[in-house]
Design an enzyme around this catalytic site. Structure first.
Site, PDB file in Angstrom:
ATOM      1  N   ARG A 132       0.802  -1.226   0.000  1.00  0.00           N
ATOM      2  CA  ARG A 132       0.000   0.000   0.000  1.00  0.00           C
ATOM      3  C   ARG A 132       0.837   1.279   0.000  1.00  0.00           C
ATOM      4  O   ARG A 132       0.573   2.196  -0.775  1.00  0.00           O
ATOM      5  CB  ARG A 132      -0.910   0.050   1.241  1.00  0.00           C
ATOM      6  CG  ARG A 132      -2.225  -0.626   1.083  1.00  0.00           C
ATOM      7  CD  ARG A 132      -2.678  -1.169   2.407  1.00  0.00           C
ATOM      8  NE  ARG A 132      -1.766  -2.234   2.785  1.00  0.00           N
ATOM      9  CZ  ARG A 132      -1.932  -3.501   2.439  1.00  0.00           C
ATOM     10  NH1 ARG A 132      -2.985  -3.856   1.761  1.00  0.00           N
ATOM     11  NH2 ARG A 132      -1.047  -4.427   2.762  1.00  0.00           N
ATOM     12  N   LYS A 142      26.244  -3.247  -1.602  1.00  0.00           N
ATOM     13  CA  LYS A 142      27.715  -3.173  -1.676  1.00  0.00           C
ATOM     14  C   LYS A 142      28.302  -2.488  -0.453  1.00  0.00           C
ATOM     15  O   LYS A 142      29.506  -2.271  -0.384  1.00  0.00           O
ATOM     16  CB  LYS A 142      28.141  -2.387  -2.921  1.00  0.00           C
ATOM     17  CG  LYS A 142      27.653  -2.958  -4.228  1.00  0.00           C
ATOM     18  CD  LYS A 142      28.132  -2.052  -5.367  1.00  0.00           C
ATOM     19  CE  LYS A 142      27.564  -2.472  -6.694  1.00  0.00           C
ATOM     20  NZ  LYS A 142      27.812  -1.463  -7.735  1.00  0.00           N
ATOM     21  N   ARG A 178      11.555   3.897   3.263  1.00  0.00           N
ATOM     22  CA  ARG A 178      11.145   2.931   4.301  1.00  0.00           C
ATOM     23  C   ARG A 178      12.356   2.071   4.601  1.00  0.00           C
ATOM     24  O   ARG A 178      13.061   1.626   3.682  1.00  0.00           O
ATOM     25  CB  ARG A 178       9.991   2.058   3.809  1.00  0.00           C
ATOM     26  CG  ARG A 178       9.766   0.861   4.722  1.00  0.00           C
ATOM     27  CD  ARG A 178       8.533   0.085   4.383  1.00  0.00           C
ATOM     28  NE  ARG A 178       7.332   0.819   4.770  1.00  0.00           N
ATOM     29  CZ  ARG A 178       6.110   0.298   4.709  1.00  0.00           C
ATOM     30  NH1 ARG A 178       5.926  -0.940   4.308  1.00  0.00           N
ATOM     31  NH2 ARG A 178       5.060   1.006   5.077  1.00  0.00           N
ATOM     32  N   HIS A 192       5.439   5.932  11.549  1.00  0.00           N
ATOM     33  CA  HIS A 192       4.912   5.794  10.177  1.00  0.00           C
ATOM     34  C   HIS A 192       3.947   6.961   9.948  1.00  0.00           C
ATOM     35  O   HIS A 192       2.732   6.790   9.907  1.00  0.00           O
ATOM     36  CB  HIS A 192       4.203   4.441  10.054  1.00  0.00           C
ATOM     37  CG  HIS A 192       3.871   4.022   8.659  1.00  0.00           C
ATOM     38  ND1 HIS A 192       3.955   4.853   7.568  1.00  0.00           N
ATOM     39  CD2 HIS A 192       3.448   2.817   8.179  1.00  0.00           C
ATOM     40  CE1 HIS A 192       3.590   4.189   6.484  1.00  0.00           C
ATOM     41  NE2 HIS A 192       3.283   2.952   6.822  1.00  0.00           N
TER      42      HIS A 192
HETATM   43  C1  NCD Z   1       2.104  -1.063   8.163  1.00  0.00           C
HETATM   44  C2  NCD Z   1       3.601  -0.863   8.279  1.00  0.00           C
HETATM   45  O1  NCD Z   1       4.350  -1.110   7.334  1.00  0.00           O
HETATM   46  O2  NCD Z   1       3.999  -0.458   9.372  1.00  0.00           O
HETATM   47  N1  NCD Z   1       1.681  -1.254   6.838  1.00  0.00           N
HETATM   48  C3  NCD Z   1       1.378  -0.159   6.065  1.00  0.00           C
HETATM   49  O3  NCD Z   1       2.223   0.633   5.753  1.00  0.00           O
HETATM   50  N2  NCD Z   1       0.103   0.017   5.708  1.00  0.00           N
HETATM   51  C4  NCD Z   1       1.555  -2.079   9.098  1.00  0.00           C
HETATM   52  C5  NCD Z   1       2.119  -3.474   9.075  1.00  0.00           C
HETATM   53  O4  NCD Z   1       3.009  -3.817   8.310  1.00  0.00           O
HETATM   54  O5  NCD Z   1       1.620  -4.272   9.874  1.00  0.00           O
END
Ligand code: NCD
Length: 366
Positions: free
Chosen positions: A60, A89, A110, A138
């Site tokens: 997502r 690397k 991320r 997040h």
């Molecule tokens: C979440 C995350 O990556 O923290 N997912 C997301 O981005 N919608 C929740 C999860 O992975 O459980």
């Protein structure tokens, strides 16, 4: 008040007025893309490039960022498998940030280690958006959650928000709880003892003048909450598989349990779900998690547009509180899940509190 050029590493980087500005522009974006089924209205195409650097799996977040940029008429580049990048690397994240900021106008990252987005932001001269840094935060999921709650319930204030599941390692709830409290809602933490919400997050809720209560009884809590925010047990963050096995499946929402919930209840989940929401719940109109996931596109369109300065300053609105200035330290952060475990070349920084010091990257006590 303008968001142009800002980073979004933590939601504490934005004031309430700035958060509301993102949500309002997201509503305009929703209208423009026919989000609610209305006609689409063309947007002036954006002559910018978004880089998506995903060092961890995502469906997502990455796809909705890419969809958002494409819907704005911009372009995207990046990787979803760090094994194909020079990180493999041994390139540092700081050098990666320097390079990518020469190739793109805005960067989404991320990473499995806490503080990674801060390192990217420190070494990039383009805006950096945190799409999840380990178990820490997040923030764009939270913006999507706020957009959904405001649409579904008409307000962010005066609610009782139940957060259920893995509150220890779940980064989405670490970002969401303090912000809901700042907007005037109480928090009910629902988890087994081994997955309790970190004390630092509970303190932030209480510092905002709202209640943060804890229980392990989902059925009892359900009757009382306006929002039930379910989360997945974060298997990949446990120290061992045995630790995970001991708590997996400890929180389950079923159609039978839903019968205890209020008429106006809304169930959210950042997704992916594993077994914490039975498929039989999906047909309940109070299940809002798929609508929530769809909202990620207009919200991320708004955020990208604002950070690139496409929407100008608005009158009024308080500025974000100044971020605490980190100070240099000789103390090593012993958290193996901190970005400082791999970016050893960086100056160690800490935040000084009344009675303790925390690492400026992962915020764990030194
Ligand atoms: C979440 C995350 O990556 O923290 N997912 C997301 O981005 N919608 C929740 C999860 O992975 O459980």
């Amino acid at each position: 008040m303008s968001l142009k050029g800002k980073d979004l590493v933590s939601l504490s980087d934005f004031s309430r007025a700035q958060i509301l500005c993102v949500l309002d522009v997201a509503e305009q974006m929703a209208t423009a893309i026919g989000f609610d089924g209305g006609p689409r209205s063309p947007l002036d195409p954006l002559d910018s490039i978004l880089a998506t650097l995903f060092f961890e799996p995502s469906t997502r977040t990455r796809l909705s960022f890419e969809s958002a940029m494409l819907r704005l008429g911009g372009q995207t580049l990046g990787f979803a498998d760090p094994g194909t990048s020079s990180a493999k690397k041994g390139e540092t994240l700081a050098d990666t940030a320097r390079m990518v900021s020469a190739y793109a106008d805005i960067i989404v990252v991320r990473h499995p280690l806490a503080g990674a987005a801060k390192v990217m932001a420190d070494f990039s001269d383009k805006p950096v958006i945190n799409a999840g840094d380990g178990a820490r935060e997040h923030p764009t999921q939270t913006l999507t959650d706020l957009f959904t709650i405001r649409r579904e319930l008409g307000t962010l204030a005066g609610l009782k928000v139940g957060l259920a599941g893995d509150l220890k390692y779940g980064r989405t709830v670490h970002s969401l709880a303090p912000v809901m409290a700042q907007f005037g809602s109480d928090i009910v933490c629902i988890s087994p003892d081994a997955l309790r919400m970190p004390e630092s997050v509970l303190q932030q809720v209480r510092a905002a003048g709202k209640q943060a209560t804890e229980t392990d009884d989902l059925a009892a809590a359900l009757a009382d909450v306006d929002v039930l925010y379910m989360t997945r047990v974060q298997r990949e963050r446990f120290p061992s598989e045995a630790d995970y096995e001991a708590v997996k499946g400890s929180c389950n929402l079923t159609p039978e349990l839903m019968a205890q919930g209020k008429e106006g209840l809304r169930v959210l989940h950042p997704l992916p779900r594993v077994d914490e929401i039975a498929p039989g719940v999906d047909a309940d109109r109070r299940a809002a998690y798929f609508r929530q996931a769809a909202g990620g596109v207009p919200v991320r369109m708004a955020l990208i547009a604002l950070l690139l300065g496409l929407y100008g300053a608005r009158p009024g609105g308080e500025p974000a509180p100044p971020a605490p200035e980190p100070v240099a330290t000789d103390q090593r952060c012993m958290n193996p899940k901190c970005i400082m475990s791999t970016e050893a070349h960086l100056q160690r920084l800490c935040h000084e509190h009344e009675d303790k010091r925390t690492c400026a990257y992962c915020e764990i006590a030194l």
